[in-house]
Write a protein that holds these residues in place. Structure first.
Motif, PDB file in Angstrom:
ATOM      1  N   ASP A 143      -6.430  -7.875  -2.971  1.00 34.54           N
ATOM      2  CA  ASP A 143      -7.195  -7.665  -2.152  1.00 34.54           C
ATOM      3  C   ASP A 143      -6.682  -6.119  -1.255  1.00 34.54           C
ATOM      4  O   ASP A 143      -5.654  -6.136  -1.180  1.00 34.54           O
ATOM      5  CB  ASP A 143      -7.601  -8.647  -0.813  1.00 34.54           C
ATOM      6  CG  ASP A 143      -7.887  -9.852  -1.578  1.00 34.54           C
ATOM      7  OD1 ASP A 143      -8.680  -9.939  -2.711  1.00 34.54           O
ATOM      8  OD2 ASP A 143      -7.872 -10.941  -0.951  1.00 34.54           O
ATOM      9  N   HIS A 144      -7.844  -5.264  -1.014  1.00 31.07           N
ATOM     10  CA  HIS A 144      -7.394  -4.244  -0.246  1.00 31.07           C
ATOM     11  C   HIS A 144      -6.740  -3.046  -1.141  1.00 31.07           C
ATOM     12  O   HIS A 144      -6.303  -2.015  -0.402  1.00 31.07           O
ATOM     13  CB  HIS A 144      -6.726  -4.545   1.042  1.00 31.07           C
ATOM     14  CG  HIS A 144      -7.019  -5.699   1.850  1.00 31.07           C
ATOM     15  ND1 HIS A 144      -8.463  -5.899   2.028  1.00 31.07           N
ATOM     16  CD2 HIS A 144      -6.742  -6.915   1.983  1.00 31.07           C
ATOM     17  CE1 HIS A 144      -8.625  -7.139   2.890  1.00 31.07           C
ATOM     18  NE2 HIS A 144      -7.564  -7.722   2.579  1.00 31.07           N
ATOM     19  N   ASP A 197       0.819  -1.147  -0.011  1.00 32.63           N
ATOM     20  CA  ASP A 197       0.076   0.037   0.117  1.00 32.63           C
ATOM     21  C   ASP A 197       0.967   1.094   0.023  1.00 32.63           C
ATOM     22  O   ASP A 197       0.625   2.374  -0.589  1.00 32.63           O
ATOM     23  CB  ASP A 197      -0.769   0.083   1.213  1.00 32.63           C
ATOM     24  CG  ASP A 197      -2.041   1.164   1.260  1.00 32.63           C
ATOM     25  OD1 ASP A 197      -2.972   0.855   0.687  1.00 32.63           O
ATOM     26  OD2 ASP A 197      -1.636   2.152   1.892  1.00 32.63           O
TER      27      ASP A 197
END
Ligand code: DX5
Ligand code: ZN
Length: 223
Positions: free
Chosen positions: A127-128, A100
């Motif tokens: 994911d995410h 991230d």
């Protein structure tokens, strides 16, 4: 969004004439220029650094430079490649301790951000982070070298990522890299890819324009 993007990889170009090769491939109809950055650590090969990207940016000011980082750790070099003139920077989750953070770093430096999954890397890495992605790149060979054969299992993976992108409602490009040729590009497009890296298929062909035109004709027929 442009339906299909063809991004020839300069890994298979003549490095002694790199500026001229980029000019030729753009004149031949390439949409983007794919730059494979390898560090002899994350992958077993050593290629291009930020100085070369900077030189290409100066040489071809309007070219879209699609920079694929196969380097670990990746964060320290993101500002260098962004400053050198990359338009898009993609990296592998295995090469970042904090995916991230790396995605945010790329966008903070004014580039589009892409995440690259190797043939054996699972899709859970998406994911995410979907909201931080401009592009997802599925490797259809193990990274490190041009001229390898397309791994057929990539087709099922492409279909799955295409449906994840659809579910996200976001305009994320789905790129494929490795073993893309005139004779398999249509099948790969039908599986969901919209952005195609092709190294040896373009640069080892005698006529770049004819090869890119044949790829586009195959894509039109696939649609
Ligand atoms: C492989 C690179 C690819 C490679 C593609 O590690 O990321 O971009 O150059 O080359 P071809 O199209 O020859 O498989
Ligand atoms: Zn690549």
């Amino acid at each position: 969004m442009k339906p299909y993007i063809i991004s020839p990889s300069i890994l298979s170009a003549d490095f002694a004439r790199l500026g001229a090769e980029v000019d030729s491939v753009l004149a031949a109809g390439a949409d983007w220029v794919h730059v494979d950055v390898m560090d002899n650590h994350y992958v077993p090969n050593l290629t291009i650094g930020p100085l070369v990207v900077e030189a290409l940016r100066r040489h071809a000011p309007r070219a879209f430079l699609d920079v694929h980082l196969m380097i670990s750790p990746v964060d320290a070099l993101v500002p260098a490649f962004a400053g050198a003139g990359a338009n898009l920077i993609s990296f592998h989750p295995e090469a970042s301790a904090h995916v991230d953070r790396t995605l945010t770093l790329i966008r903070e430096h004014g580039c589009q951000a892409g995440l690259v999954l190797n043939p054996a890397t699972p899709l859970c890495h998406l994911d995410h982070v979907m909201e931080r992605l401009d592009l997802i790149l599925l490797m259809s060979v193990n990274p490190g070298f041009g001229g390898q054969s397309f791994i057929p299992g990539t087709l099922a993976k492409l279909r799955e990522v295409r449906s994840r992108i659809g579910a996200s409602g976001r305009a994320i490009r789905l790129q494929v890299d490795g073993g893309i040729k005139v004779d398999n590009i249509a099948e790969v497009a039908r599986a969901g890819a919209d952005t195609f890296v092709a190294g040896s298929a373009v640069f080892n062909s005698p006529d770049y324009a004819a090869t890119i035109a044949a790829m586009r004709a195959a894509l039109d027929a696939a649609a």
